[in-house]
Write an enzyme that holds these catalytic residues in place. Structure first.
Site, PDB file in Angstrom:
ATOM      1  N   ASP A   1       4.325   0.187  -2.357  1.00  0.00           N
ATOM      2  CA  ASP A   1       4.971   1.482  -2.569  1.00  0.00           C
ATOM      3  C   ASP A   1       4.298   2.150  -3.767  1.00  0.00           C
ATOM      4  O   ASP A   1       4.162   1.548  -4.833  1.00  0.00           O
ATOM      5  CB  ASP A   1       6.465   1.293  -2.842  1.00  0.00           C
ATOM      6  CG  ASP A   1       7.219   2.614  -2.807  1.00  0.00           C
ATOM      7  OD1 ASP A   1       7.587   3.041  -1.707  1.00  0.00           O
ATOM      8  OD2 ASP A   1       7.430   3.195  -3.885  1.00  0.00           O
ATOM      9  N   LEU A   2       3.845   3.403  -3.561  1.00  0.00           N
ATOM     10  CA  LEU A   2       3.186   4.130  -4.650  1.00  0.00           C
ATOM     11  C   LEU A   2       4.205   4.531  -5.711  1.00  0.00           C
ATOM     12  O   LEU A   2       5.312   4.984  -5.390  1.00  0.00           O
ATOM     13  CB  LEU A   2       2.472   5.370  -4.113  1.00  0.00           C
ATOM     14  CG  LEU A   2       1.298   5.135  -3.161  1.00  0.00           C
ATOM     15  CD1 LEU A   2       0.640   6.456  -2.820  1.00  0.00           C
ATOM     16  CD2 LEU A   2       0.291   4.181  -3.765  1.00  0.00           C
TER      17      LEU A   2
ATOM     18  N   ASP B   1       5.221   7.031   1.519  1.00  0.00           N
ATOM     19  CA  ASP B   1       4.233   6.316   0.710  1.00  0.00           C
ATOM     20  C   ASP B   1       4.420   4.809   0.816  1.00  0.00           C
ATOM     21  O   ASP B   1       3.954   4.054  -0.036  1.00  0.00           O
ATOM     22  CB  ASP B   1       4.328   6.763  -0.749  1.00  0.00           C
ATOM     23  CG  ASP B   1       5.689   6.422  -1.370  1.00  0.00           C
ATOM     24  OD1 ASP B   1       6.683   6.404  -0.619  1.00  0.00           O
ATOM     25  OD2 ASP B   1       5.757   6.178  -2.584  1.00  0.00           O
TER      26      ASP B   1
END
Length: 784
Positions: free
Chosen positions: A394-395, A437
């Site tokens: 996960d960004l 994302d």
């Protein structure tokens, strides 16, 4: 002495030749037709064939001059005509049957009908003399007629060569008629003898012969016209087929190419004269095969396949990919009468379109990574093999990139992140985009490889990205889970999610490996959520109140409302345990509304100089309903807004500062006061003081507890109080538990204090007694 009229004999020959050619054309058309159409062609063939045979015989007989008066029996003459037509029809019908020997048998029947017609006509022949027959020539005539007629029909359908067969059949049928006539006439003997009877005038017979010849030629011409019209129609259809968008090749029963259109040449990049009508199927395939680079063995194998397709009872469809990327759909449609139709369709665009659709169904359109559907399929396959590790990626702060710079920059960031991740993967490892994302990687390698890969990805994503004119420094959080033998896909994904949550909670830009017990903790949290959802309805939530005293006179000025949960089985549950759960599952909005209502109702029952401090979570601050909810509650209990103070943590302010600022501005416009709780434990405190226009600072208890032993902590408290005084912001010290701490606060000039030294949290009855002055000192009440 007998002689022949050469003109009539020549006319009979013309009738015989043209009739034979018309018969063969019509017979072939009848053999190619099906059902009722075949019957119609058989009738027309029988009419033309019978008429031409009979006319040939009759004109030839009229051209025969025995040197004696002659005449004809009209009844037998007509019967001979009917015999010719009916016999021809039966023979032609038999010859068109789909049996190997049917043409020869049918031809023999037609030959026999010629024989019967001829000798019936000879019986109808009246001459002034005694008639006798040579039995040898008689038998020979019968054999010649039947044999040559059978050979003619066999040559028409089974002759092999498409062009020679019809001509050979015409010649044989012509010889059958002529052979019968002249052999039969050789067998015919007349001994002159005067016999009474009705005889015709020779000139009248010549006129009759010409009339019959004209009629016969008209009938034969009608047959030719019918065949020509049909041939023309078929030629028009052939033109349409020759110019159709698909390639088309027609094969005869013997494997001869009877039609090949231009599209076939174009599809295989052949010159116009490389494929021609009349070539064999083997030659046809050899030309195409050499163009495609096939060796002789493959050409022979393809030829054998085509023979099998032609003998099949149903169409055969295959697809072939050419070296230039063209995809051809080849169909072999067997024809009922034998032979086949080959069609070639260029399906390259359609197949590529299908591939694109399939790719889109299983891949993400933006990044090109496999999507959630493909993730599920790949996970099941790897689980079946017995070993799989999942990296959930996960960004960090991706939403802020979209909010600040727009989705176009966010999309490009995702593409570049994807490129960096895929560069680090081995050939057996797969990357997926599950949504937004949220990315994932699956690997069947040992757990150590998954950990090393997570470290490489974290380090790679931490390197700044250059997008347009922006330099973006982001990072990623990764959760790693390795499947146990009993785990299914959902369990592995849940473990990776929990590890990812731990990585985020631990500070982001890092990875965490799933640890035993995380699932149990999550299950415990879910049970707590379920119990919490029932707490409001079951009246399990309570408000307790901790007194706030002004300094230095220690006068009661207010209470801080503290939420408690009296669980039926677990007893009192700490807010530190259930408030984060309520925020994550969305129950905090309902609980917060209940707290505001209960606190305002209680404050309305106390003296007007006492205010109520209410804690509000970040989730509530992001909701536009908070302000209207508080305004309605104040109006409901006729409570002055100045008696309500809203406490927010500094951490909550930084999560969505623009939205928080708007909410706080609305609250201040309503008239309530704003206090910053746990001041000094967050970040950018001075900036927040200026941005949010805080009314009160609550100094965190950690600084108060350390102020007596840590000069640094004492200096911080002194500085905060001094700064607040300069900014005209009130101060409250939390967690005052010793008299020495209180004395220091008095020296620093702190305005308000709370803590066990001054008063513990009280239930509603005890707090009510303290507020009304019934009890002087709350410090002596030890309710909690």
């Amino acid at each position: 002495m007998t002689q022949h009229n050469l003109w009539l004999v020549l006319m009979a020959a013309v009738i015989c030749g043209s009739g034979s050619w018309a018969m063969v054309r019509l017979f072939l058309r009848a053999a190619a037709a099906d059902s009722l159409e075949r019957l119609a062609w058989v009738v027309l063939s029988a009419f033309v064939t019978g008429a031409s045979i009979w006319c040939t015989h009759f004109v030839a007989m009229l051209g025969y001059d025995p040197g004696l008066p002659i005449g004809f029996d009209p009844v037998l003459t007509i019967i001979s005509l009917l015999v010719a037509m009916v016999g021809s029809g039966v023979g032609i019908l038999i010859a068109t049957l789909k049996q190997p020997n049917a043409p020869a048998i049918g031809g023999a029947v037609v030959g026999l009908s010629i024989v019967v017609m001829h000798y019936t006509g000879m019986i109808a022949y009246r001459v002034q003399g005694i008639v006798s027959w040579d039995e040898s020539f008689l038998a020979a005539s019968i054999f010649v007629a039947c044999a040559l007629s059978a050979a003619s029909f066999h040559a028409a359908l089974r002759g092999g060569h498409e062009r020679i067969g019809p001509h050979l059949a015409t010649s044989l049928f012509f010889l059958a008629i002529v052979g019968l006539h002249f052999t039969g006439m050789t067998a015919f003997r007349v001994s002159p003898m005067r016999i009474d009877g009705s005889y015709s005038d020779p000139e009248a017979l010549s006129a009759l012969a010409f009339a019959i010849a004209c009629v016969s030629l008209f009938i034969i011409g009608a047959g030719f016209a019918s065949s020509f019209i049909d041939t023309k129609a078929r030629a028009t259809a052939s033109d349409a087929l020759a110019n159709m968008s698909n390639g088309l090749t027609m094969l005869s029963p013997s494997g001869i190419v009877t039609l090949v259109n231009e599209r076939v040449h174009a599809l295989f990049h052949l010159e116009k004269d490389e494929l021609t009508i009349g070539m064999t199927l083997q030659s046809y395939l050899a030309v195409i095969g050499r163009k495609l680079g096939w060796n002789s063995e493959r050409i022979e194998r393809v030829f054998d396949n085509h023979l099998l397709w032609m003998r099949s009872s149903s169409p055969t469809r295959v697809e072939h990919c050419l070296d230039d990327g063209t995809i051809l759909a080849v169909t072999c449609q067997p024809v009922a009468r034998g032979g086949a139709i080959l069609t070639y369709e260029d399906v390259t665009e359609a197949r590529n379109g299908q591939k694109t659709i399939v790719h889109m169904a299983f891949h993400d359109a933006l990044t090109g990574l496999k999507n959630r559907r493909m993730f599920a399929q790949s996970m099941e396959e790897l689980l079946a093999q017995g070993r799989v590790s999942m990296l959930m990626i996960d960004l960090d702060h991706f939403k802020s990139v979209n909010d600040r710079l727009g989705h176009a920059v966010g999309d490009e960031l995702l593409k570049q992140v994807t490129a960096r991740i895929t560069f680090l993967l081995q050939s057996t490892e797969q990357a997926f985009r599950l949504g937004g994302d949220e990315l994932a990687v699956l690997t069947s390698a040992p757990r150590e490889r998954a950990i090393a890969l997570a470290g490489d990805i974290t380090a790679s994503i931490a390197i700044p990205f250059e997008i347009n004119s922006h330099v973006l420094a982001t990072g990623c959080s990764i959760g790693i889970a390795t499947a146990e033998p009993s785990d299914d896909m959902s369990i592995v994904q849940q473990k990776a999610d929990l590890a990812l949550y731990a990585a985020k909670k631990g500070g982001r830009n890092r990875f965490e490996v799933y640890r035993d017990g995380m699932l149990e903790e999550e299950a415990k949290k879910r049970f707590l959520e379920q119990d919490l959802s029932e707490a409001l309805a079951a009246d399990q939530l309570e408000l307790w109140y901790q007194p706030l005293y002004s300094l230095p006179d220690r006068t009661l000025t207010g209470f801080e409302a503290l939420l408690r949960w009296r669980h039926p089985r677990r007893g009192m549950v700490s807010p530190a345990e259930f408030i984060p759960v309520a925020e994550s599952c969305g129950l905090i909005t309902s609980i917060g509304a209940w707290v505001i209502d209960a606190a305002c109702r209680q404050a309305a029952a106390w003296p007007e100089h006492i205010y109520m401090s209410i804690n509000v979570s970040a989730v509530q601050l992001r909701s536009a309903a908070l302000v209207s909810q508080l305004a309605q509650t104040l109006a409901k209990y006729s409570l002055s807004p100045k008696r309500i103070e809203i406490e927010i943590t500094e951490t909550a302010m930084v999560e969505n500062s623009a939205q928080i600022a708007l909410t706080l501005t609305s609250l201040r416009a309503l008239g309530v006061r704003i206090a910053m709780d746990d001041f000094g434990t967050g970040y950018s405190s001075l900036a927040h003081l200026r941005e949010f226009k805080i009314d009160r600072i609550k100094i965190d208890r950690s600084f108060i507890a350390a102020s007596q032993s840590d000069p640094g902590a004492a200096a911080i408290v002194r500085a905060v109080v001094s700064m607040a005084r300069e900014l005209q912001i009130d101060t409250t010290a939390e967690g005052v538990e010793q008299e020495s701490q209180l004395q220091s606060l008095l020296e620093f000039g702190c305005g308000t204090a709370q803590g066990y030294l001054l008063g513990r949290p009280l239930d509603r009855e005890a707090a009510d007694s303290v507020a009304r002055g019934l009890i002087r000192s709350a410090a002596r009440l030890k309710v909690v």
